[in-house]
Design a protein around this motif. Structure first.
Motif, PDB file in Angstrom:
ATOM      1  N   UNK A 119       0.841  -1.215   0.000  1.00  0.00           N
ATOM      2  CA  UNK A 119       0.000   0.000   0.000  1.00  0.00           C
ATOM      3  C   UNK A 119       0.870   1.256   0.000  1.00  0.00           C
ATOM      4  N   UNK A 120       2.162   1.100  -0.404  1.00  0.00           N
ATOM      5  CA  UNK A 120       3.024   2.273  -0.460  1.00  0.00           C
ATOM      6  C   UNK A 120       3.537   2.429  -1.887  1.00  0.00           C
ATOM      7  N   UNK A 121       3.381   3.609  -2.417  1.00  0.00           N
ATOM      8  CA  UNK A 121       3.786   3.884  -3.799  1.00  0.00           C
ATOM      9  C   UNK A 121       4.639   5.144  -3.756  1.00  0.00           C
ATOM     10  N   UNK A 122       5.844   4.993  -4.219  1.00  0.00           N
ATOM     11  CA  UNK A 122       6.711   6.173  -4.266  1.00  0.00           C
ATOM     12  C   UNK A 122       6.845   6.839  -2.890  1.00  0.00           C
ATOM     13  N   UNK A 123       6.930   6.011  -1.872  1.00  0.00           N
ATOM     14  CA  UNK A 123       7.170   6.529  -0.519  1.00  0.00           C
ATOM     15  C   UNK A 123       5.946   7.078   0.195  1.00  0.00           C
ATOM     16  N   UNK A 124       4.775   7.010  -0.471  1.00  0.00           N
ATOM     17  CA  UNK A 124       3.554   7.567   0.138  1.00  0.00           C
ATOM     18  C   UNK A 124       2.472   6.493   0.217  1.00  0.00           C
ATOM     19  N   UNK A 168      -0.780   4.574  -0.532  1.00  0.00           N
ATOM     20  CA  UNK A 168      -1.614   4.555  -1.732  1.00  0.00           C
ATOM     21  C   UNK A 168      -2.646   3.439  -1.554  1.00  0.00           C
ATOM     22  N   UNK A 169      -3.874   3.847  -1.277  1.00  0.00           N
ATOM     23  CA  UNK A 169      -4.920   2.856  -0.976  1.00  0.00           C
ATOM     24  C   UNK A 169      -5.949   2.774  -2.101  1.00  0.00           C
ATOM     25  N   UNK A 170      -5.555   3.250  -3.300  1.00  0.00           N
ATOM     26  CA  UNK A 170      -6.593   3.323  -4.346  1.00  0.00           C
ATOM     27  C   UNK A 170      -7.123   1.949  -4.735  1.00  0.00           C
ATOM     28  N   UNK A 171      -6.279   0.915  -4.583  1.00  0.00           N
ATOM     29  CA  UNK A 171      -6.770  -0.437  -4.909  1.00  0.00           C
ATOM     30  C   UNK A 171      -7.868  -0.891  -3.951  1.00  0.00           C
ATOM     31  N   UNK A 172      -7.925  -0.269  -2.802  1.00  0.00           N
ATOM     32  CA  UNK A 172      -8.954  -0.593  -1.821  1.00  0.00           C
ATOM     33  C   UNK A 172     -10.177   0.310  -2.023  1.00  0.00           C
ATOM     34  N   UNK A 173     -10.155   1.115  -3.072  1.00  0.00           N
ATOM     35  CA  UNK A 173     -11.294   1.992  -3.366  1.00  0.00           C
ATOM     36  C   UNK A 173     -11.182   3.340  -2.661  1.00  0.00           C
ATOM     37  N   UNK A 174      -9.971   3.634  -2.120  1.00  0.00           N
ATOM     38  CA  UNK A 174      -9.813   4.876  -1.352  1.00  0.00           C
ATOM     39  C   UNK A 174      -8.875   5.823  -2.086  1.00  0.00           C
ATOM     40  N   UNK A 175      -9.334   7.021  -2.333  1.00  0.00           N
ATOM     41  CA  UNK A 175      -8.481   8.020  -2.983  1.00  0.00           C
ATOM     42  C   UNK A 175      -8.433   9.254  -2.092  1.00  0.00           C
ATOM     43  N   UNK A 176      -7.417  10.112  -2.274  1.00  0.00           N
ATOM     44  CA  UNK A 176      -7.358  11.330  -1.460  1.00  0.00           C
ATOM     45  C   UNK A 176      -8.647  12.143  -1.602  1.00  0.00           C
ATOM     46  N   UNK A 177      -9.189  12.189  -2.842  1.00  0.00           N
ATOM     47  CA  UNK A 177     -10.419  12.981  -3.057  1.00  0.00           C
ATOM     48  C   UNK A 177     -11.563  12.430  -2.209  1.00  0.00           C
ATOM     49  N   UNK A 237      -1.675  -5.336  12.694  1.00  0.00           N
ATOM     50  CA  UNK A 237      -1.904  -4.892  11.306  1.00  0.00           C
ATOM     51  C   UNK A 237      -3.095  -3.938  11.228  1.00  0.00           C
ATOM     52  N   UNK A 238      -4.024  -4.089  12.154  1.00  0.00           N
ATOM     53  CA  UNK A 238      -5.139  -3.124  12.173  1.00  0.00           C
ATOM     54  C   UNK A 238      -4.601  -1.724  12.473  1.00  0.00           C
ATOM     55  N   UNK A 239      -3.688  -1.620  13.453  1.00  0.00           N
ATOM     56  CA  UNK A 239      -3.191  -0.266  13.739  1.00  0.00           C
ATOM     57  C   UNK A 239      -2.278   0.215  12.600  1.00  0.00           C
ATOM     58  N   UNK A 240      -1.581  -0.719  11.946  1.00  0.00           N
ATOM     59  CA  UNK A 240      -0.763  -0.305  10.778  1.00  0.00           C
ATOM     60  C   UNK A 240      -1.648   0.377   9.740  1.00  0.00           C
ATOM     61  N   UNK A 241      -2.833  -0.217   9.523  1.00  0.00           N
ATOM     62  CA  UNK A 241      -3.759   0.362   8.542  1.00  0.00           C
ATOM     63  C   UNK A 241      -4.282   1.717   9.027  1.00  0.00           C
ATOM     64  N   UNK A 242      -4.483   1.840  10.326  1.00  0.00           N
ATOM     65  CA  UNK A 242      -4.921   3.137  10.863  1.00  0.00           C
ATOM     66  C   UNK A 242      -3.873   4.219  10.546  1.00  0.00           C
ATOM     67  N   UNK A 249      -2.184   8.897   7.610  1.00  0.00           N
ATOM     68  CA  UNK A 249      -1.193   9.639   6.815  1.00  0.00           C
ATOM     69  C   UNK A 249      -1.834  10.133   5.516  1.00  0.00           C
ATOM     70  N   UNK A 250      -2.565   9.229   4.846  1.00  0.00           N
ATOM     71  CA  UNK A 250      -3.152   9.603   3.553  1.00  0.00           C
ATOM     72  C   UNK A 250      -4.189  10.721   3.743  1.00  0.00           C
ATOM     73  N   UNK A 251      -4.964  10.599   4.797  1.00  0.00           N
ATOM     74  CA  UNK A 251      -5.993  11.605   5.064  1.00  0.00           C
ATOM     75  C   UNK A 251      -5.350  12.954   5.396  1.00  0.00           C
ATOM     76  N   UNK A 252      -4.298  12.926   6.216  1.00  0.00           N
ATOM     77  CA  UNK A 252      -3.631  14.169   6.607  1.00  0.00           C
ATOM     78  C   UNK A 252      -3.052  14.868   5.380  1.00  0.00           C
ATOM     79  N   UNK A 253      -2.494  14.066   4.474  1.00  0.00           N
ATOM     80  CA  UNK A 253      -1.934  14.640   3.247  1.00  0.00           C
ATOM     81  C   UNK A 253      -3.063  15.196   2.374  1.00  0.00           C
TER      82      UNK A 253
END
Ligand code: F6R
Length: 607
Positions: free
Chosen positions: A270-275, A277-286, A405-410, A415-419
């Motif tokens: 779930x990390x792409x280019x150091x950030x 990236x959860x888009x495969x899970x249906x989650x985007x920054x937007x 792993x649940x807290x890892x996902x949190x 991080x993604x939400x904050x960004x």
């Protein structure tokens, strides 16, 4: 909760059933039984107690001899654990069943059946279904199942034998999970994948209101009207080793040691280019940016992972997060609707309250995101968005690697939400993400020091009761530490926000009472230390879990375990490990059944 298995093949069915049931022991049970088609019809062997008791009974009284049958481990709900209440249950001469779940209207059905002259031998809700099936059976199993299901309310999975259809197993489910495994010349039903892994990795997932038929020719599926259903054959990505102890004394210890790998498996893809990236899970920054508010709903340890999520998301993404216990959330008319995000966290993906909470949230128009470990589970399938955690099968009842792993996902989400919200810049997000990837190495270092923790745990053994205290993320962690200890060591403990003690709880402190203080948050350190001094001054024996740069004085800590330091935000990933090991060693030293603590079930499929 109860475990179901079934076997159609060429091997000794009783042996396969008992072996497969042993892989479901983690679900929790207090009796076990099997039913097998033999030359003399369907023979049943069942016994209160462990599978070893059933095996012993079969050794003394004879083992049903045949190649087709069903088996069950029972976690008592209706009626005490006893031989007679154990499954399988017969309904008249024709029907024999095993059942997982709860028949909610069993009383009404039982009255109706008694009025028709039916006699019951057990106190179970299961026998009611067996009798009902027998009542409606006129030679067509599918028609009888479909008719009986119309009368029954509740959630259940059933394995069914009809005496005049030798060699055939029927299965049906409503809510409760059931899979159909397919091996070389053999077929299985099971409540969960580990039961069949030794024989095959290929399985079908039986869906809600579907009927399966297994016999020597293969497997087939139909709906309640008898229409054939074509299903996708799945392959389990858990290997056999994952469901074995591999030299560890207990599954719990093995699973604690598996945490570094579990984190890598969950985080790295779930990390792409150091950030993140959860888009495969249906989650985007937007999509994340637009949610009005966030709820995290779960039970037990998964809820504690949600507490860590709350602190992390609120701190760095500045979005309010409400954490709720699923069994409370679902009955308090929650104020949610369109524009709200509901995160459901669940290892099993089958927890009845969490599933119901998720369905309610969907009904009210909220968007649901599931964080689930068990592939293909109900919560995973029904959520709008899904992040699988990759802990592999968690067998010990006490959750450790799944929590990790649940807290890892949190963290990834935070991080993604904050960004996405512009609360941190890309450089900071990269820094935090890189640190998250470093945690497995730090955890491995802590695991090498498990003897220190074992020694610490010795001092807890005689405690009547103890407290866990901490502030902020350390409080969230204290809740998990306390739950772990009480569920497997049976020592009473409570977690308290350290600053809250003097509002009542401090009166409990007596001379010699153990207090485990978690103090990893530098910004709160001075405050936490004051609270530790308060309990110490009143005679508490203190056990401190803190960062390695802190050298506590004797007036603060009687015992101390220092963990490597990374950013405060990520300290729960490291500090939870000694807490898990304290609970583990306390349980071992007290001679408890570590992996299967009393009264508990792994997958809580009833409310
Ligand atoms: C405790 C534990 C339980 C579960 C809870 C929810 O060690 O494992 O508190 O966390 O029953 O289960 P899942 O995560 O399967 O929904």
């Amino acid at each position: 909760m109860c475990g179901i298995v079934g076997y159609v093949g060429k091997k000794c069915c009783a042996d396969v059933l008992v072996d497969a049931l042993s892989k479901l022991e983690y679900r929790g049970y207090d009796s076990a039984g099997i039913a097998v088609f033999t030359e003399n019809g369907i023979e049943i062997a069942k016994s209160k107690g462990r599978l070893a008791d059933l095996s012993e009974k079969m050794k003394n009284e004879g083992k049903p001899d045949g190649n087709v049958g069903i088996g069950h481990t029972r976690w008592a709900t209706h009626g005490e654990p006893s031989d007679v209440n154990s499954h399988p249950h017969r309904g008249g001469e024709k029907v024999t069943i095993v059942h997982n779940g709860i028949i909610e209207n069993y009383k009404k059905l039982k009255e109706m059946l008694i009025a028709k002259g039916r006699v019951f031998v057990s106190e179970t809700d299961t026998e009611v279904v067996a009798q009902l099936l027998d009542l409606y059976y006129e030679g067509d199993p599918v028609a009888a199942i479909a008719r009986a299901m119309q009368d029954v309310t509740g959630s259940f999975a059933l394995g069914i034998l009809f005496a005049d259809h030798p060699g055939k197993i029927y299965a049906v489910r409503r809510e409760s999970p059931l899979i159909v495994g397919v091996g070389e010349d053999e077929r299985f039903i099971a409540s969960d994948v580990p039961a069949i892994l030794k024989y095959t990795a290929k399985y079908y997932l039986l869906e809600h209101e579907e009927i399966a038929l297994l016999d020597e020719n293969g497997v087939s599926f139909c709906d309640m009207q008898g229409n054939t259903i074509t299903k996708e054959l799945l392959t389990a990505d858990w290997d056999m080793d994952a469901a074995e102890k591999q030299g560890y004394e207990h599954f719990m210890l093995k699973e604690i040691h598996e945490q570094p790998e579990s984190i890598k498996r969950t985080v790295m893809p779930r990390i792409e280019n150091g950030l993140p990236d959860l888009h495969e899970c249906g989650i985007t920054p937007e999509s994340l940016r637009n949610f009005r508010s966030i709820y995290i709903v779960a039970c037990g340890t998964a809820m504690h992972a949600g507490m860590v999520g709350k602190y992390v998301i609120e701190k760095i993404a500045r979005v309010p997060v409400i954490v709720d216990i699923a069994s409370e959330f679902r009955y308090r008319e929650p104020l949610i609707g369109e524009g709200d995000l509901i995160i459901i966290i669940s290892q099993s993906g089958e927890t009845a309250d969490s599933l119901a909470a998720m369905r309610l949230a969907k009904k009210l128009g909220a968007t649901t995101l599931a964080v689930v470990n068990a592939k293909g589970s109900s919560i995973a399938r029904e959520a709008d968005m899904l992040i699988y955690t990759h802990a592999g099968p968690e067998i010990a009842v006490a959750s450790t690697k799944a929590y990790m792993v649940q807290i890892s996902v949190m963290y990834l989400l935070g991080f993604e939400l904050a960004l996405a919200k512009g609360k941190i810049d890309e450089a900071e997000c990269r820094r935090l993400t890189a640190l998250l990837l470093e945690t497995p190495d730090y955890i491995a270092q802590i695991l090498e020091r498990k003897d220190e923790i074992e020694a610490m745990a010795k001092h807890l053994l005689d405690a009547q009761s103890l407290l866990y205290i901490g502030r902020g993320l350390d409080y969230a962690l204290s809740m998990e530490g306390s739950l772990k200890l009480k569920e497997i060591s049976y020592i009473h403990s409570e977690a308290y926000a350290a600053g809250e003690l003097k509002h009542g709880t401090i009166s409990l402190i007596y001379k010699g009472m153990p207090v485990i203080a978690v103090d990893t948050q530098k910004a709160l350190h001075e405050k936490t230390v004051s609270n530790i001094k308060e309990v110490k001054a009143r005679g508490a024996v203190t056990f401190l879990v803190c960062g390695e740069s802190y050298q506590p004085d004797a007036d603060i800590a009687d015992y101390c375990f220092r963990v490597p330091e990374i950013d405060d935000l990520l300290m729960p990933m490291l500090a939870v490990v000694p807490l898990q090991l304290i609970a583990y060693h306390a349980s071992v030293q007290r001679g408890n059944d570590v992996d299967k603590p009393r009264n508990l079930a792994k997958s809580v499929t009833v409310e």
